[in-house]
Design a protein around this motif. Structure first.
Motif, PDB file in Angstrom:
ATOM      1  N   UNK A  37       0.817  -1.637   0.156  1.00  0.00           N
ATOM      2  CA  UNK A  37      -0.310   0.036  -0.152  1.00  0.00           C
ATOM      3  C   UNK A  37       1.220   1.496  -0.079  1.00  0.00           C
ATOM      4  N   UNK A  38       1.872   1.251   0.737  1.00  0.00           N
ATOM      5  CA  UNK A  38       3.020   2.159   0.826  1.00  0.00           C
ATOM      6  C   UNK A  38       3.446   2.348  -0.832  1.00  0.00           C
ATOM      7  N   UNK A  39       3.684   1.831  -1.592  1.00  0.00           N
ATOM      8  CA  UNK A  39       4.537   2.142  -2.561  1.00  0.00           C
ATOM      9  C   UNK A  39       3.452   2.193  -4.010  1.00  0.00           C
ATOM     10  N   UNK A  40       1.842   1.589  -3.330  1.00  0.00           N
ATOM     11  CA  UNK A  40       0.280   2.517  -4.385  1.00  0.00           C
ATOM     12  C   UNK A  40       0.825   3.761  -4.006  1.00  0.00           C
ATOM     13  N   UNK A  41       0.245   4.537  -2.178  1.00  0.00           N
ATOM     14  CA  UNK A  41      -0.121   5.402  -2.729  1.00  0.00           C
ATOM     15  C   UNK A  41       1.277   6.805  -2.961  1.00  0.00           C
ATOM     16  N   UNK A  42       2.417   6.068  -2.654  1.00  0.00           N
ATOM     17  CA  UNK A  42       3.279   6.823  -3.077  1.00  0.00           C
ATOM     18  C   UNK A  42       3.477   6.932  -5.119  1.00  0.00           C
ATOM     19  N   UNK A 116      24.444  -5.633  -7.313  1.00  0.00           N
ATOM     20  CA  UNK A 116      23.091  -5.869  -5.999  1.00  0.00           C
ATOM     21  C   UNK A 116      21.941  -5.355  -6.053  1.00  0.00           C
ATOM     22  N   UNK A 117      20.794  -5.497  -6.601  1.00  0.00           N
ATOM     23  CA  UNK A 117      19.302  -4.944  -6.454  1.00  0.00           C
ATOM     24  C   UNK A 117      19.312  -4.138  -5.041  1.00  0.00           C
ATOM     25  N   UNK A 118      19.332  -4.550  -4.345  1.00  0.00           N
ATOM     26  CA  UNK A 118      19.624  -3.345  -2.666  1.00  0.00           C
ATOM     27  C   UNK A 118      20.176  -2.635  -3.031  1.00  0.00           C
ATOM     28  N   UNK A 119      21.822  -2.800  -3.505  1.00  0.00           N
ATOM     29  CA  UNK A 119      22.452  -1.599  -3.083  1.00  0.00           C
ATOM     30  C   UNK A 119      21.962  -0.297  -4.344  1.00  0.00           C
ATOM     31  N   UNK A 120      21.750  -0.904  -5.664  1.00  0.00           N
ATOM     32  CA  UNK A 120      21.169   0.054  -6.062  1.00  0.00           C
ATOM     33  C   UNK A 120      19.400   0.770  -5.571  1.00  0.00           C
ATOM     34  N   UNK A 121      18.963  -0.048  -5.122  1.00  0.00           N
ATOM     35  CA  UNK A 121      17.262   0.696  -4.839  1.00  0.00           C
ATOM     36  C   UNK A 121      17.851   1.662  -3.449  1.00  0.00           C
ATOM     37  N   UNK A 122      19.007   1.866  -2.087  1.00  0.00           N
ATOM     38  CA  UNK A 122      19.272   2.025  -1.975  1.00  0.00           C
ATOM     39  C   UNK A 122      20.074   3.630  -1.885  1.00  0.00           C
ATOM     40  N   UNK A 123      20.642   3.591  -3.247  1.00  0.00           N
ATOM     41  CA  UNK A 123      21.051   4.115  -3.645  1.00  0.00           C
ATOM     42  C   UNK A 123      20.481   5.893  -4.571  1.00  0.00           C
ATOM     43  N   UNK A 124      19.319   4.946  -4.869  1.00  0.00           N
ATOM     44  CA  UNK A 124      17.955   5.820  -5.536  1.00  0.00           C
ATOM     45  C   UNK A 124      17.352   6.459  -4.314  1.00  0.00           C
ATOM     46  N   UNK A 125      17.407   5.142  -3.243  1.00  0.00           N
ATOM     47  CA  UNK A 125      16.506   6.271  -1.987  1.00  0.00           C
ATOM     48  C   UNK A 125      17.248   7.237  -1.745  1.00  0.00           C
ATOM     49  N   UNK A 126      18.862   7.103  -1.683  1.00  0.00           N
ATOM     50  CA  UNK A 126      19.328   8.448  -0.704  1.00  0.00           C
ATOM     51  C   UNK A 126      19.873   9.472  -2.055  1.00  0.00           C
ATOM     52  N   UNK A 127      19.954   8.626  -3.184  1.00  0.00           N
ATOM     53  CA  UNK A 127      19.635   9.931  -4.350  1.00  0.00           C
ATOM     54  C   UNK A 127      18.201  11.056  -3.875  1.00  0.00           C
ATOM     55  N   UNK A 154      11.508   2.158  -2.133  1.00  0.00           N
ATOM     56  CA  UNK A 154      10.939   2.836  -0.561  1.00  0.00           C
ATOM     57  C   UNK A 154       9.763   4.122  -1.022  1.00  0.00           C
ATOM     58  N   UNK A 155       9.559   4.200  -2.594  1.00  0.00           N
ATOM     59  CA  UNK A 155       8.950   4.727  -3.486  1.00  0.00           C
ATOM     60  C   UNK A 155       9.376   6.112  -4.526  1.00  0.00           C
ATOM     61  N   UNK A 156      11.266   6.140  -3.781  1.00  0.00           N
ATOM     62  CA  UNK A 156      11.710   7.126  -4.415  1.00  0.00           C
ATOM     63  C   UNK A 156      11.588   6.415  -5.873  1.00  0.00           C
TER      64      UNK A 156
END
Length: 256
Positions: A37-42, A116-127, A154-156
């Motif tokens: 639901x969080x990603x859907x709202x985003x 690593x997809x987790x690293x890529x996703x985290x970097x997008x979130x931090x960016x 996380x929606x970023x």
């Protein structure tokens, strides 16, 4: 209107399942899946185009026009989800539009063959959190539209500007005056505490091998993060976050 789906072999379920498991299928259809639901709202609050929603519960959200909503059982959701822990909502979205950037201004971060997809996703979130103007992908970097990457953002993913550039395009930017800074742990690299990270593209290399040989002539300088002598390196997502934080402290990042 919500339509009931009772069969795992329904074409809609087949489509969602393939989007979650097959990169070439995602690229063919220019769609990816998200869950929860969080990603859907985003997604609703962004300009991303939502296509299909599968849910095992009632949705009280106001959805954009044209979105198809299907009610399914939880076991069907688990059958279409590629993730170990399935949530109660899975939905598909169109790929993001690539927005052009002036790479001579503000700070950008380049991911080269980070796998690593987790690293890529985290970097997008931090960016997004630190106001980096764009995240640039090159080489065999993990698919940003894989479910694991999407969940890690996380929606970023819906908000952060991204682009995909090949080696010749990067060298063309260098010829046009764009400054490249390479994250490094080399002895001759400048200390990040005294480095100027403004108006540049910061390069982050592969978790094990570093920057690709094809990009060796691209960067103008190397910068390192001081760490203890008995520590060989730190996680690439952690290093990227430190670089982006230092750039933000200098006031040279853009603000979304």
């Amino acid at each position: 209107m919500m339509i009931n789906l009772t069969s795992r072999s329904n074409p809609v379920c087949f489509h969602i399942r393939k989007l979650g498991r097959n990169r070439s299928y995602r690229e063919e259809h220019k769609q990816f899946i998200c869950d929860g639901i969080k990603l859907l709202i985003e997604a609703i609050n962004s300009d991303i185009k939502i296509d299909v929603i599968l849910t095992s519960e009632h949705l009280s959200l106001e959805l954009p026009k044209g979105v198809r909503v299907f009610h399914v059982t939880q076991d069907i959701l688990e059958s279409v989800s590629p993730l170990t822990t399935s949530q109660k909502i899975i939905f598909s979205c169109a790929f993001k539009d690539e927005s052009p950037s002036d790479y001579r201004k503000n700070t950008h971060i380049l991911l080269d063959c980070i796998q690593d997809p987790g690293n890529v996703g985290t970097i997008i979130r931090c960016a997004h959190a630190f106001g980096v103007e764009s995240v640039i992908f090159t080489g065999s970097t993990a698919d940003i539209y894989s479910p694991k990457t999407i969940r890690a953002t996380m929606g970023a993913i819906f908000k952060q500007k991204i682009s995909f550039l090949k080696t010749p395009e990067l060298f063309a930017l260098k010829d046009a005056g764009v400054r490249f800074i390479c994250a490094s742990n080399g002895e001759n690299a400048a200390d990040i505490n005294s480095a100027d990270l403004s108006n540049s593209i910061i390069m982050m290399g592969n978790e094990g091998r570093g920057i690709s040989k094809e990009l060796f002539g691209l960067y103008d300088s190397t910068v390192k993060i001081p760490i203890t002598n008995d520590c060989e390196s730190i996680n690439v997502a952690s290093a990227a976050a430190i670089f982006m934080w230092e750039a933000m402290k200098g006031g040279k990042l853009c603000h979304h």
